[in-house]
Design an enzyme around this catalytic site. Structure first.
Site, PDB file in Angstrom:
ATOM      1  N   SER A   1       0.848  -1.195   0.000  1.00 16.06           N
ATOM      2  CA  SER A   1       0.000   0.000   0.000  1.00 16.06           C
ATOM      3  C   SER A   1       0.878   1.238   0.000  1.00 16.06           C
ATOM      4  O   SER A   1       2.101   1.161   0.078  1.00 16.06           O
ATOM      5  CB  SER A   1      -0.900  -0.004   1.228  1.00 16.06           C
ATOM      6  OG  SER A   1      -0.119   0.229   2.377  1.00 16.06           O
ATOM      7  N   LYS A   2       0.222   2.369  -0.077  1.00 16.86           N
ATOM      8  CA  LYS A   2       0.895   3.677  -0.132  1.00 16.86           C
ATOM      9  C   LYS A   2       1.994   3.826   0.917  1.00 16.86           C
ATOM     10  O   LYS A   2       3.020   4.454   0.653  1.00 16.86           O
ATOM     11  CB  LYS A   2      -0.130   4.791   0.070  1.00 16.86           C
ATOM     12  CG  LYS A   2      -0.753   5.240  -1.232  1.00 16.86           C
ATOM     13  CD  LYS A   2       0.146   6.255  -1.938  1.00 16.86           C
ATOM     14  CE  LYS A   2      -0.111   6.276  -3.420  1.00 16.86           C
ATOM     15  NZ  LYS A   2       1.098   6.354  -4.220  1.00 16.86           N
TER      16      LYS A   2
END
Ligand code: GLU
Length: 458
Positions: free
Chosen positions: A234-235
């Site tokens: 994820s980010k």
């Protein structure tokens, strides 16, 4: 039967690393099997889908070198979904549902109780005047649904956990599972290669295949990509979209190679071009173990692919990249750029490194990661004017002549050669590390070299 596969992105964001890898595996399989690779934009979620994301996904696929043979957009196909839903309706395999949001809200957590299945024709007629119905698939309550996944083997789901789900919403748009199946059938898809996160959708989709009396394709659910901490990528693990890596100056060859290695292996071969990957790709290369995202590996591959490039190709890529970074004025003298790249090629990991490590070739406003201490500067101020005189006498400005001249100078002045050469490097480039100093000076040219040494004395 020839292989037909599809990549089916939803245009609700930029092309993600994981999605790009799904595209790549489908593409490799299609190309290897001389089959067909279909690109299908799944944009029936009107609220979340954006044209700009579709454009950006297509652009990234082209950049990666993944071309498609057929193109579809689900929003262009709404009448097809409606037609199939009506067919199921007329065959009694689906039914109209008039429930309002509020009514459904009350059923939340309990599952749909099939209340609309019990409506009489007359009741339906009255309700139809008030609102448009949604269409639900009739899903058997007993038994189980099994399917064989290529990687995971046989998977089994109890039917009683699946509600009679909506296939066509009251606004006439299909739900995700329905449009996927209608399209996969219509497009004669033979293998569905997609992320493991879709496993839970598969039993629902199989109920639709069953209702339509059509055999399912082969399912291949590939493992998710995880960060180093084993959490889903994820980010917070850093950049996750292809565009971000492109903008960091990674070569598309490196990106494709990197994606291909995540969740698959090829007899220990690491550095592979797209053509080489097509050559050796097989579904048997795929692994069911989660893939770990390792940026060091991407750096390694990027460096290797830059080394493999011809100097002309590298120049062309760099020109493109510098233009994107609004540094087109660095590209005006193409043969100079080529000379710079010929000494940077083995040192850079990304095209951006041309800017980070080589800015001093192009601008007087280059970054300085070291400064010369003031005492040393004072000493240098005595020596440098004489070096300028010596260098001015070099007519044939090449690395060998420059080295001879400078080393003679160092010997005559009895200077500490390591110290002096390093000082010279810093004056010229602002960097602790550069390609060989004399090659650097050769490429930089007489005028700029002398000019910088003079500036270094101020
Ligand atoms: N549109 C879906 C997604 O972007 C993929 C559907 C599928 O591969 O079946 O996740």
């Amino acid at each position: 039967m020839s292989v037909r596969v599809r990549f089916a992105p939803s245009p609700t964001g930029h092309l993600h690393i994981g999605t790009a890898r799904t595209a790549l595996f489908n593409w490799l399989f299609a190309r290897k099997e001389k089959g067909t690779f279909i690109l299908r934009i799944e944009d029936t979620d009107l609220e979340r889908s954006k044209k700009e994301f579709e454009v950006s996904i297509l652009d990234d696929l082209r950049w990666l070198g993944l071309d498609w043979d057929e193109f579809y957009r689900q929003s262009d196909r709404l009448s097809i979904y409606r037609e199939i839903a009506e067919k199921l309706l007329s065959e009694g395999k689906a039914y109209e549902c008039f429930c309002t949001k509020e009514e459904l809200e009350k059923l939340r957590g309990k599952g749909y109780d099939r209340r609309c299945l019990k409506l009489s024709e007359a009741e339906k007629e009255t309700l139809r005047k008030e609102r448009k119905p949604a269409i639900r698939l009739y899903v058997p309550k007993d038994g189980e649904t099994r399917f064989n996944d290529y990687l995971h083997g046989e998977l089994c789901f109890q039917n009683n956990v699946i509600d009679d789900f909506v296939i066509l919403k009251s606004d006439g748009t299909p739900t995700y599972n329905f449009s996927v199946v209608v399209d996969d059938i219509d497009m004669r898809i033979t293998h569905i290669i997609r992320g493991e996160d879709h496993i839970s959708n598969t039993p629902k989709q199989i109920h639709i295949y069953n209702a339509l009396g059509i055999e399912t394709p082969i399912f291949i659910h590939i493992p998710m990509i995880l960060g180093q901490d084993k959490a889903k990528l994820s980010k917070r693990h850093g950049a996750t979209s292809i565009g971000e890596y492109r903008s960091m100056g990674y070569l598309s060859e490196a990106m494709v190679n990197f994606l291909a290695l995540m969740g698959a292996s090829y007899n220990d071969k690491q550095v592979l071009s797209l053509e080489e990957l097509v050559e050796i790709f097989s579904l048997e290369n795929l692994s069911k173990n989660p893939a770990i995202f390792d940026i060091k590996k991407l750096d390694f591959l990027s460096q290797e692919h830059i080394r493999r490039k011809s100097i002309e190709a590298l120049t062309q890529l760099t020109i493109q990249f510098l233009k994107e970074k609004r540094l087109e004025h660095w590209t005006i003298d193409k043969s100079y750029l080529t000379r710079v790249l010929s000494i940077l090629q083995t040192r850079i990991k990304t095209l951006k490194d041309v800017i980070i490590m080589g800015d001093y070739f192009f601008t007087e406003e280059f970054s300085r990661d070291v400064e010369i201490p003031i005492e040393e500067k004072k000493r240098l101020n005595y020596i440098l004017p004489e070096l300028v005189d010596a260098l001015n006498k070099v007519d044939d400005w090449n690395a060998t002549n420059l080295e001879n001249k400078t080393r003679t100078f160092i010997a005559e002045k009895m200077l500490d050669s390591r110290w002096f050469l390093q000082s010279l490097r810093i004056i010229i480039s602002g960097k602790k590390v550069t390609p060989s100093l004399f090659e650097t000076l050769e490429v930089l040219g007489k005028e700029k070299t002398i000019d910088r040494i003079k500036k270094g004395m101020d």
